[in-house]
Write a protein that holds these residues in place. Structure first.
Motif, PDB file in Angstrom:
ATOM      1  N   GLY A  52       1.130  -1.375  -0.118  1.00 16.38           N
ATOM      2  CA  GLY A  52       0.309  -0.167  -0.475  1.00 16.38           C
ATOM      3  C   GLY A  52       0.937   1.487  -0.086  1.00 16.38           C
ATOM      4  O   GLY A  52       0.800   1.894  -0.081  1.00 16.38           O
ATOM      5  N   GLY A  53       1.952   1.172   0.756  1.00 15.78           N
ATOM      6  CA  GLY A  53       3.087   2.660   0.759  1.00 15.78           C
ATOM      7  C   GLY A  53       3.291   2.074  -0.444  1.00 15.78           C
ATOM      8  O   GLY A  53       3.542   4.273  -1.262  1.00 15.78           O
ATOM      9  N   PHE A  54       3.761   1.708  -1.053  1.00 15.86           N
ATOM     10  CA  PHE A  54       3.739   1.643  -2.431  1.00 15.86           C
ATOM     11  C   PHE A  54       3.708   2.594  -3.622  1.00 15.86           C
ATOM     12  O   PHE A  54       3.607   2.860  -4.519  1.00 15.86           O
ATOM     13  CB  PHE A  54       4.660   0.148  -3.360  1.00 15.86           C
ATOM     14  CG  PHE A  54       4.974   0.340  -4.494  1.00 15.86           C
ATOM     15  CD1 PHE A  54       6.259   0.721  -4.908  1.00 15.86           C
ATOM     16  CD2 PHE A  54       4.537  -0.409  -5.589  1.00 15.86           C
ATOM     17  CE1 PHE A  54       6.876   1.024  -6.227  1.00 15.86           C
ATOM     18  CE2 PHE A  54       4.194  -0.397  -7.034  1.00 15.86           C
ATOM     19  CZ  PHE A  54       5.766  -0.038  -7.141  1.00 15.86           C
ATOM     20  N   ALA A  70       3.759   6.009  -6.119  1.00 13.89           N
ATOM     21  CA  ALA A  70       3.514   5.579  -7.227  1.00 13.89           C
ATOM     22  C   ALA A  70       2.926   6.354  -7.671  1.00 13.89           C
ATOM     23  O   ALA A  70       2.751   7.490  -8.454  1.00 13.89           O
ATOM     24  CB  ALA A  70       3.486   4.502  -7.421  1.00 13.89           C
ATOM     25  N   ALA A  71       1.122   6.641  -6.794  1.00 18.12           N
ATOM     26  CA  ALA A  71       0.784   7.953  -6.812  1.00 18.12           C
ATOM     27  C   ALA A  71       0.829   8.233  -6.946  1.00 18.12           C
ATOM     28  O   ALA A  71       0.340  10.059  -8.056  1.00 18.12           O
ATOM     29  CB  ALA A  71      -0.583   7.711  -6.430  1.00 18.12           C
ATOM     30  N   ARG A  72       2.163   8.943  -6.024  1.00 17.57           N
ATOM     31  CA  ARG A  72       2.402  10.705  -5.928  1.00 17.57           C
ATOM     32  C   ARG A  72       3.979  10.780  -6.818  1.00 17.57           C
ATOM     33  O   ARG A  72       4.049  12.096  -6.827  1.00 17.57           O
ATOM     34  CB  ARG A  72       2.575  11.100  -4.435  1.00 17.57           C
ATOM     35  CG  ARG A  72       1.899  10.944  -3.315  1.00 17.57           C
ATOM     36  CD  ARG A  72       2.234  11.330  -2.595  1.00 17.57           C
ATOM     37  NE  ARG A  72       3.156  10.497  -1.337  1.00 17.57           N
ATOM     38  CZ  ARG A  72       3.069   9.143  -0.852  1.00 17.57           C
ATOM     39  NH1 ARG A  72       1.659   9.457  -0.477  1.00 17.57           N
ATOM     40  NH2 ARG A  72       4.369   8.674  -0.419  1.00 17.57           N
ATOM     41  N   GLY A  73       4.141   9.835  -7.873  1.00 20.66           N
ATOM     42  CA  GLY A  73       5.202  10.683  -8.689  1.00 20.66           C
ATOM     43  C   GLY A  73       6.603  10.097  -8.169  1.00 20.66           C
ATOM     44  O   GLY A  73       7.338  10.176  -8.572  1.00 20.66           O
ATOM     45  N   GLU A  74       6.719   9.745  -6.521  1.00 16.30           N
ATOM     46  CA  GLU A  74       7.820   9.762  -5.969  1.00 16.30           C
ATOM     47  C   GLU A  74       8.409   8.224  -6.391  1.00 16.30           C
ATOM     48  O   GLU A  74       9.629   8.144  -6.308  1.00 16.30           O
ATOM     49  CB  GLU A  74       7.900   9.706  -4.962  1.00 16.30           C
ATOM     50  CG  GLU A  74       6.922  10.421  -3.810  1.00 16.30           C
ATOM     51  CD  GLU A  74       6.284  10.390  -3.189  1.00 16.30           C
ATOM     52  OE1 GLU A  74       5.939  11.396  -2.138  1.00 16.30           O
ATOM     53  OE2 GLU A  74       7.098   9.549  -2.161  1.00 16.30           O
ATOM     54  N   ALA A 113      11.737   0.511  -8.386  1.00 19.14           N
ATOM     55  CA  ALA A 113      11.193   0.185  -6.580  1.00 19.14           C
ATOM     56  C   ALA A 113      11.908  -0.049  -5.596  1.00 19.14           C
ATOM     57  O   ALA A 113      12.393   0.241  -4.818  1.00 19.14           O
ATOM     58  CB  ALA A 113       9.928  -0.129  -6.516  1.00 19.14           C
ATOM     59  N   ALA A 114      12.868  -1.290  -6.436  1.00 19.39           N
ATOM     60  CA  ALA A 114      13.938  -2.321  -5.686  1.00 19.39           C
ATOM     61  C   ALA A 114      15.292  -1.013  -5.532  1.00 19.39           C
ATOM     62  O   ALA A 114      16.125  -1.737  -4.783  1.00 19.39           O
ATOM     63  CB  ALA A 114      13.949  -3.499  -6.501  1.00 19.39           C
TER      64      ALA A 114
END
Length: 259
Positions: A63-65, A69-73, A79-80
């Motif tokens: 959920g944090g990922f 991702a939705a915030r463009g971060e 991610a890894a």
């Protein structure tokens, strides 16, 4: 779950046979997926497995990922925190195999109906692994096409074909279109010689022919006009024009094979 996990592993091994002896230069040849070479394709498959394992063993972390991702971060391929640019194609393949083994180990003990959080709605465990097989097979065709090779045709295709049939409605809804009323009969010739069927036998609209060709159309690796499929009736033709077995925004002839 053992059956679909074993089939996924077999499909992974078949893809490994395609790339086992290609050179680093060949790893970097562009595939039919615009902007991707074979290395980037393997990164995509491996990172999806990496995130899938997180979704199974750490739903809160997943959920944090997705929130980040939705915030463009962050995005799926970064991610890894792995420096894929410094890795050879063969090293990326070995890494993918490790991530796949971790993912399979995480999902194998689950009940087929256990829910796994994913991008959009959660998925049942059986459907979740089936989708991983479908993506492996479809991207595997991108790579095989690039190097003039072929993936083996086996009855594992039934998994891909079933997703292709069951996503008929999604193909319309994903484009903001109303799903037409009325069934479409699907009859496919399996590699083993069996005939796989979906839909009522007396349906006026029908898709029939080679199972592999149907799967290539459903995953947008081929347009139906490039195949020998028999497509009868307006509902069948309309569906095959936009068939999309995978998630993500709708694609068309201009960007086909990029998902």
């Amino acid at each position: 779950m053992d059956g679909i996990c074993d089939d996924l592993q077999a499909e992974t091994e078949a893809l490994g046979d395609v790339v086992t002896d290609i050179s680093e230069k060949q790893w970097r040849l562009p595939t039919p997926a615009e902007g991707w070479d074979s290395r980037e394709t393997m990164v995509h498959l491996g990172m999806t497995d990496w995130v899938a394992t997180v979704a199974v063993v750490d739903p809160e972390g997943f959920g944090g990922f997705t929130a980040a991702a939705a915030r463009g971060e962050m995005d799926l391929h970064t991610a890894a925190g792995i420096d894929f640019a410094s890795m050879s194609g063969a090293q990326i393949w070995d890494w993918l195999c490790t991530e796949r083994a971790k993912m399979v180990a995480a999902v194998r003990p689950l009940d087929p109906k256990d829910r796994i959080p994913w991008f959009g709605p959660s998925m049942g465990a059986l459907s979740f692994v089936t989708a991983r097989l479908m993506e492996t097979w479809s991207h595997g065709h991108d790579i095989a096409d690039t190097h003039g090779r072929e993936l083996p045709r086996t009855d594992r295709l039934r998994h891909v074909a079933h997703i292709g049939v069951s996503t008929r409605g999604w193909s319309y809804m994903n484009r903001g279109l109303e799903v037409p009323a009325g069934p479409v009969r699907v009859e496919l010739d399996a590699p083993s010689g069996a005939v796989w069927t979906w839909g009522p036998q007396d349906a006026a609209d029908k898709v029939s022919g080679d199972a592999c060709q149907f799967c290539l159309v459903a995953t947008q690796r081929r347009h139906h006009s490039e195949t020998d499929l028999e497509i009868q009736g307006p509902l069948a033709v309309g569906w095959m024009d936009i068939a999309q077995a995978f998630a993500g925004p709708p694609t068309d002839a201009a960007n086909r094979r990029t998902a």
